[in-house]
Design an enzyme around this catalytic site. Structure first.
Site, short mmCIF file in Angstrom:
data_model
loop_
_atom_site.label_atom_id
_atom_site.label_comp_id
_atom_site.label_asym_id
_atom_site.label_seq_id
_atom_site.Cartn_x
_atom_site.Cartn_y
_atom_site.Cartn_z
N MET A 70 24.16 8.80 2.40
CA MET A 70 24.04 10.10 3.06
C MET A 70 24.37 9.98 4.54
O MET A 70 25.01 10.87 5.13
CB MET A 70 22.64 10.66 2.86
N LYS A 114 -17.59 -0.70 6.05
CA LYS A 114 -18.02 -1.69 5.05
C LYS A 114 -19.54 -1.70 4.85
O LYS A 114 -20.03 -1.84 3.72
CB LYS A 114 -17.54 -3.08 5.49
N PHE A 148 -11.60 -7.41 13.83
CA PHE A 148 -10.51 -7.85 12.96
C PHE A 148 -10.17 -6.75 11.95
O PHE A 148 -11.05 -6.22 11.28
CB PHE A 148 -10.94 -9.12 12.22
N GLN A 149 -8.91 -6.40 11.88
CA GLN A 149 -8.39 -5.38 10.97
C GLN A 149 -9.03 -4.00 11.19
O GLN A 149 -9.22 -3.24 10.24
CB GLN A 149 -8.52 -5.82 9.51
N GLU A 178 0.81 -1.22 0.00
CA GLU A 178 0.00 0.00 0.00
C GLU A 178 0.84 1.27 0.00
O GLU A 178 0.40 2.32 -0.48
CB GLU A 178 -0.96 0.01 1.19
C1 LIG Z 1 12.25 5.77 5.41
C2 LIG Z 1 13.56 6.43 5.76
N1 LIG Z 1 14.39 5.83 6.64
C3 LIG Z 1 15.57 6.40 6.96
C4 LIG Z 1 15.93 7.60 6.42
C5 LIG Z 1 17.27 8.27 6.79
N2 LIG Z 1 18.13 8.35 5.61
C6 LIG Z 1 18.25 9.46 4.84
S1 LIG Z 1 19.22 9.26 3.53
C7 LIG Z 1 19.57 7.68 3.95
C8 LIG Z 1 20.50 6.84 3.12
C9 LIG Z 1 20.00 6.57 1.77
O1 LIG Z 1 20.81 5.59 1.20
P1 LIG Z 1 20.73 5.22 -0.33
O2 LIG Z 1 19.32 4.98 -0.74
O3 LIG Z 1 21.65 4.11 -0.60
O4 LIG Z 1 21.17 6.56 -1.05
P2 LIG Z 1 22.57 7.32 -1.07
O5 LIG Z 1 22.56 8.32 0.06
O6 LIG Z 1 23.65 6.30 -0.92
O7 LIG Z 1 22.60 8.00 -2.40
C10 LIG Z 1 18.91 7.33 5.13
C11 LIG Z 1 19.01 6.01 5.81
C12 LIG Z 1 15.02 8.21 5.52
N3 LIG Z 1 15.25 9.39 4.96
N4 LIG Z 1 13.85 7.58 5.20
#
Ligand SMILES: Cc1ncc(C[n+]2csc(CCOP(=O)(O)OP(=O)(O)O)c2C)c(N)n1
Length: 584
Positions: free
Chosen positions: A485, A159, A109-110, A47
């Site tokens: 990042m 529902k 449920f749900q 979803e």
């Molecule tokens: C759902 C979610 N979880 C954690 C984060 C924290 N976060 C921001 S950037 C990042 C790393 C992203 O890694 P990747 O997709 O490999 O991209 P890159 O930075 O290597 O280009 C994380 C864990 C986030 N923004 N969103």
């Protein structure tokens, strides 16, 4: 007509051509009439995917995206896209199933308190309690999602009110008029035209400014105001910065365009704002990623702030001239006043300011070092090649992380609505489903998802949806084997203590995974392979394509304003240990 039929009929009459969703017990009676409807339903695998697809569709087309899911876990799965759409003001309609009215509050449920859970991440949400209310509630939902500050609206549908076996679910169909919809929402009257006195004050202030900057945010795109913005910038030759949400609102190849400000903005955009004496903030909200340390942000600037949402004015930075209104209407009104007051002839000479700005542009361009033979690819190089080899009006949809910043920095956006990303919430897993939604909305355009290996792993399964539904999106994974990042922050601020950020370059095998999902897939490891592979991918138009680019994990995003620092402390490049500081 019964409630389920009425819901689908109402969506049809509101112009819905696509629903992104996944059925379940509580929403079953609404899924049945879809078989008799011209609306295309796209069956997602999760979803969250439905929500981001609806967002991507809305970003690309300007029309609200529609997502429909069942109760309980399905509703909680769509909370992230709702929060994302709320933060980025994306018009979206979300229909959730709910347990029958008689079971509400019994831990059935749900059952989940969907309205309670989503209250803070929707512009409006509501539990619909009677079948006869459905047409009006749907009309209200579309009106609320698309007018004023756009946003997500959720209708929770028990529902029993859509169940054809329930006599109470049958009613005489009535389609409310526009006037009836407006009359039914007496407290909701968004102000769209700016106050004439404030507009005049703004025009006078612009004419008097010595170092003006147009600080353009996503609201300009939401208001379809790109043309008006261009007229305003060109009338007085005012430099323009476009935030992460506004990339494409002003053409990157225009001489007045300074590009993106903020934490990973370029030196000129950041510094022009810092040294400005007048920020003309249009549909932008002084986000902390733009201002850096607020106390040190643009210390000499007066502010004209235009926003459709009165709550934004003065929220972060005091506005000398606050104007509530639709960006396009207000810009047009300011333009008319500027011309009336004498236009360029009446304006302060800002040639010196413009040459200072172009001096910074020459001295501090975005730069990176190309890889040596045998080294892994530079992500910036991959993006430059993607940019140069793809059609000019390609829609680029990014995930969140380093790749998002490089995509925003290195792509040249020439048209509005060609850049789609999760700016406010920063949602990993946004890119693949949002790209699918964008492609559904704009089937004739090339859509590239630029994703990180971490982000890709969060929602990649939606490529099964894309392959099954013949939605030929293209995905470029910048595989640096890390949560890049986060790694960058650990390297810079935690003494290279890399806690829980290593993902592995080889697991999963992205090529095999993509092929298993029905895509064509390539792996690219050397610079010579980059262009030919992109060309091949661009030629495939009957199914999704994935290219895994093996990139250098040590590459970092620069410039950077370190978190908690002021914008004057912008670090321009990897080699400069010290902050450059503002050029005097
Ligand atoms: C759902 C979610 N979880 C954690 C984060 C924290 N976060 C921001 S950037 C990042 C790393 C992203 O890694 P990747 O997709 O490999 O991209 P890159 O930075 O290597 O280009 C994380 C864990 C986030 N923004 N969103």
């Amino acid at each position: 007509m019964n409630g389920g039929q009425a819901l689908i009929r109402s969506l049809e009459l509101e112009g819905t051509d696509t629903i992104f969703g996944l059925p379940g017990g509580a929403i079953l009676p609404v899924y049945d009439p879809i078989l008799d409807s011209p609306i295309r339903h796209i069956l997602v695998r999760h979803e969250q995917g439905a929500g981001h697809m609806a967002e991507g569709y809305a970003h690309a087309t300007g029309r609200p995206g529609v997502a429909m899911v069942t109760s309980g876990p399905a509703a909680t799965n769509i909370v992230t896209p709702l929060a994302d759409a709320y933060m980025d003001s994306v018009p979206m309609i979300c229909i959730t199933g709910q347990v029958a009215t008689a079971s509400l509050g019994t831990d059935a449920f749900q059952e989940a308190d969907t309205v309670g859970i989503t209250r803070s991440v929707t512009k409006h949400n509501e539990l619909v309690t009677s079948a006869a209310d459905i047409p009006l509630k749907v009309r209200q939902a579309f009106h609320l999602a698309t007018t004023g500050r756009p946003g997500p609206v959720l209708l929770d549908i028990p529902k029993d009110i859509v169940d054809p076996n329930n006599p109470d679910a049958w009613f005489d169909w009535v389609w409310p008029t526009d006037d009836e919809v407006r009359a039914s929402l007496p407290g909701y009257r968004p102000t769209t035209t700016g106050h004439p006195r404030k507009v005049r004050e703004a025009a006078e202030m612009i004419l008097a400014a010595e170092r003006p900057v147009l600080y353009v945010g996503g609201g300009v795109l939401k208001a379809r105001a790109a043309e008006s913005l261009r007229e305003l910038a060109e009338l007085l030759d005012i430099p323009v910065v476009t935030t992460l949400m506004a990339r494409g609102a002003f053409p990157d190849d225009h001489p007045l365009c300074l590009g993106m400000p903020g934490m990973h903005g370029n030196y000129t955009a950041v510094t022009a704002m810092q040294r400005s004496d007048l920020l003309i903030a249009l549909g932008s909200r002084f986000d902390d990623r733009v201002t850096g340390k607020l106390a040190e942000f643009a210390p000499l600037a007066k502010v004209i702030h235009v926003d459709i949402d009165p709550a934004e004015l003065g929220k972060v930075r005091n506005a000398n001239v606050p104007i509530v209104g639709d960006c396009r209407q207000v810009i047009d009104a300011i333009l008319a006043d500027l011309i009336h007051l004498g236009g360029a002839d009446a304006a302060t000479d800002i040639t010196a300011w413009r040459s200072t700005v172009s001096g910074w542009q020459e001295k501090y361009p975005l730069a990176y070092d190309q890889s040596e033979p045998g080294e892994l690819l530079k992500p910036q190089y991959v993006l430059e090649q993607l940019r140069d080899l793809s059609p000019e009006d390609t829609i680029v949809v990014s995930g969140v992380g380093q790749h998002q910043m490089w995509a925003s920095q290195f792509w040249t956006f020439r048209h509005p609505y060609t850049w789609i990303n999760s700016g406010g919430l920063g949602t990993m897993g946004f890119s693949v489903p949002a790209a699918i939604g964008a492609k559904v909305g704009m089937p004739d355009r090339t859509v590239w998802s630029v994703d990180g290996d971490g982000c890709f792993q969060m929602t990649a399964q939606e490529l099964v949806t894309a392959a099954t539904e013949r939605i030929p999106v293209k995905v470029a994974i910048l595989n640096n084997a890390y949560l890049g990042m986060v790694r960058q922050w650990q390297e810079m601020f935690y003494e290279e203590r890399y806690s829980e950020v290593y993902l592995s370059p080889d697991l999963p095998d992205y090529v095999k995974w993509a092929e298993a999902m029905g895509c064509v897939a390539f792996r690219v490891e050397s610079p010579e392979e980059v262009a030919p592979t992109i060309r091949k991918a661009n030629e495939i138009d009957d199914r999704p394509v994935v290219i895994e680019f093996r990139t250098d994990s040590s590459e970092k995003v620069f410039p950077m304003v370190p978190s908690g620092k002021g914008n004057d402390e912008i670090v321009v490049s990897q080699d400069s240990d010290e902050a450059e500081g503002i050029t005097q």
